[in-house]
Every structure is written in structure tokens, then in C-alpha cells.
Design an enzyme around this catalytic site. Structure first.
Site, PDB file in Angstrom:
ATOM      1  N   CYS A  43      -1.025  14.755   4.702  1.00 39.18           N
ATOM      2  CA  CYS A  43      -0.291  15.936   5.068  1.00 39.18           C
ATOM      3  C   CYS A  43       1.136  15.590   4.403  1.00 39.18           C
ATOM      4  O   CYS A  43       1.876  14.505   5.092  1.00 39.18           O
ATOM      5  CB  CYS A  43      -0.121  15.715   6.682  1.00 39.18           C
ATOM      6  SG  CYS A  43       1.063  16.662   7.536  1.00 39.18           S
ATOM      7  N   CYS A  73       4.056  15.075   7.140  1.00 36.73           N
ATOM      8  CA  CYS A  73       3.719  14.126   8.154  1.00 36.73           C
ATOM      9  C   CYS A  73       4.577  12.904   7.197  1.00 36.73           C
ATOM     10  O   CYS A  73       5.129  12.067   7.845  1.00 36.73           O
ATOM     11  CB  CYS A  73       2.485  13.468   8.063  1.00 36.73           C
ATOM     12  SG  CYS A  73       1.355  14.841   9.109  1.00 36.73           S
TER      13      CYS A  73
END
Length: 181
Positions: A104, A107
Site C-alpha cells: 500500500c 500506508c
């Protein structure tokens, strides 16, 4: 954060310009320590013991108290299925959990912010990260549909969720809400 992780005591004896440092005493959870109020990271104060006899005014003994809180949280700890209940639901302090995955991109953007907040609020809140690929059951239980998602817990109860790579100020505002009783 417990005091045994935050303080380190050491005793030194000095004669003239030569200093000899004795061993370091690590505090145990059952230890009771009365320390003076101090500013800064390090302060010396006279020891309560008089085990160093003073025949000369240059000979003295002192103790140092060093707060190592900034070193105590080097990185945010992982939480998983087996540790979730103990670390999050049974925590005595508010908890912030970052739900993330290694693939991600957003993230990865928010990870340094989470690390900074863990250091800044060390001892006031517990900060964990949960890899949704490794613990999909918890992510499903809390209806995590998008990552990064940050959940806040207090007294084992889910209080708030923040979705996306948000600014540090957004997370700080949320943390501050849960620090007051």
C-alpha cells in the site's frame, strides 16, 4: 510506558578529575523510586547513601537519572491475532492502531507520521500497527475496507476511525481527545 523503561540510574564516584563509573541499575516493575523534578534529559543530584567517605572536599558521589523515553519507542510494534486482546482491548491507556499492508503506497506515506506520534506520545498512548494481509480476521471484524485506516480505542472500546493518509495534525487532534479522562 512503565517507569522501568523510561529511567536508568547510575552511580559515579569522582576523585579530583578522575571519574569511576559503577554498574547500571535497571529498575524492576516492583521498584519504587522517588526522583526529583528535573528539566532536560539528565540531572545529577546527591545520593542518599554515604558509602563514599569524604576526607577531601574533591571526593564526592552522585547519581544520575536519565530519561530514555525517546529511545524507548524506536519503532511502532506489530499487533496480530494472538496479541490483539492483550495489547489493544485490555490496554490501560488509549490505543492507536494503524491498519496497513506492505503493498500500500499511502500506508508507506503515513508510516513516518505514525512513528513520530508514537515517540511524541510515548507513555501516554500505545501505538501499534496491524498488517491486514497477516491478520485479515481483525480487519474484517472492524470493517476495514480501505487502508491505511487508523483506529482509536479507549478502555477496550473502538472510539474513532480515520481513513487515508491524513496530515499529522488530524491524528494529533484525535489523540488529544482521548488523553483527557
Amino acid at each position: 510506558m512503565a517507569i522501568e523503561n523510561c529511567l536508568q540510574l547510575s552511580t559515579s564516584a569522582s576523585v579530583g578529575t578522575v571519574a569511576v563509573k559503577s554498574h547500571v541499575h535497571h529498575l524492576q516493575p516492583s521498584s519504587k523510586v522517588n526522583v526529583p523534578t528535573f528539566r532536560g534529559l539528565k540531572r545529577s543530584f546527591p545520593a542518599l547513601s554515604s558509602s563514599v567517605s569524604s576526607s577531601s572536599p574533591r571526593q564526592f558521589r552522585y547519581s544520575s537519572v536519565v530519561c530514555k523515553a525517546s529511545e524507548a519507542v524506536k519503532e511502532v510494534q506489530d499487533v496480530n491475532d494472538s496479541s490483539w486482546k492483550e495489547f489493544v482491548l485490555e490496554s490501560e491507556v488509549p490505543v492507536m492502531v494503524d491498519f496497513w499492508a506492505p503493498w500500500c503506497g499511502p500506508c508507506k506515506l503515513i508510516a513516518p507520521v505514525i512513528d513520530e506520534l508514537a515517540k511524541e506520545y510515548s507513555g501516554k498512548i500505545a501505538v501499534y500497527k496491524l498488517n491486514t494481509d497477516e491478520a485479515p480476521g481483525i480487519a474484517t471484524q472492524y470493517n476495514i475496507r480501505s487502508i491505511p485506516t487508523v483506529l482509536f480505542f479507549k478502555n477496550g472500546e473502538r472510539k474513532e476511525s480515520i481513513i487515508g493518509a491524513v496530515p499529522k495534525s488530524t491524528l494529533t487532534d484525535s489523540i488529544e481527545k482521548y488523553l483527557s479522562p
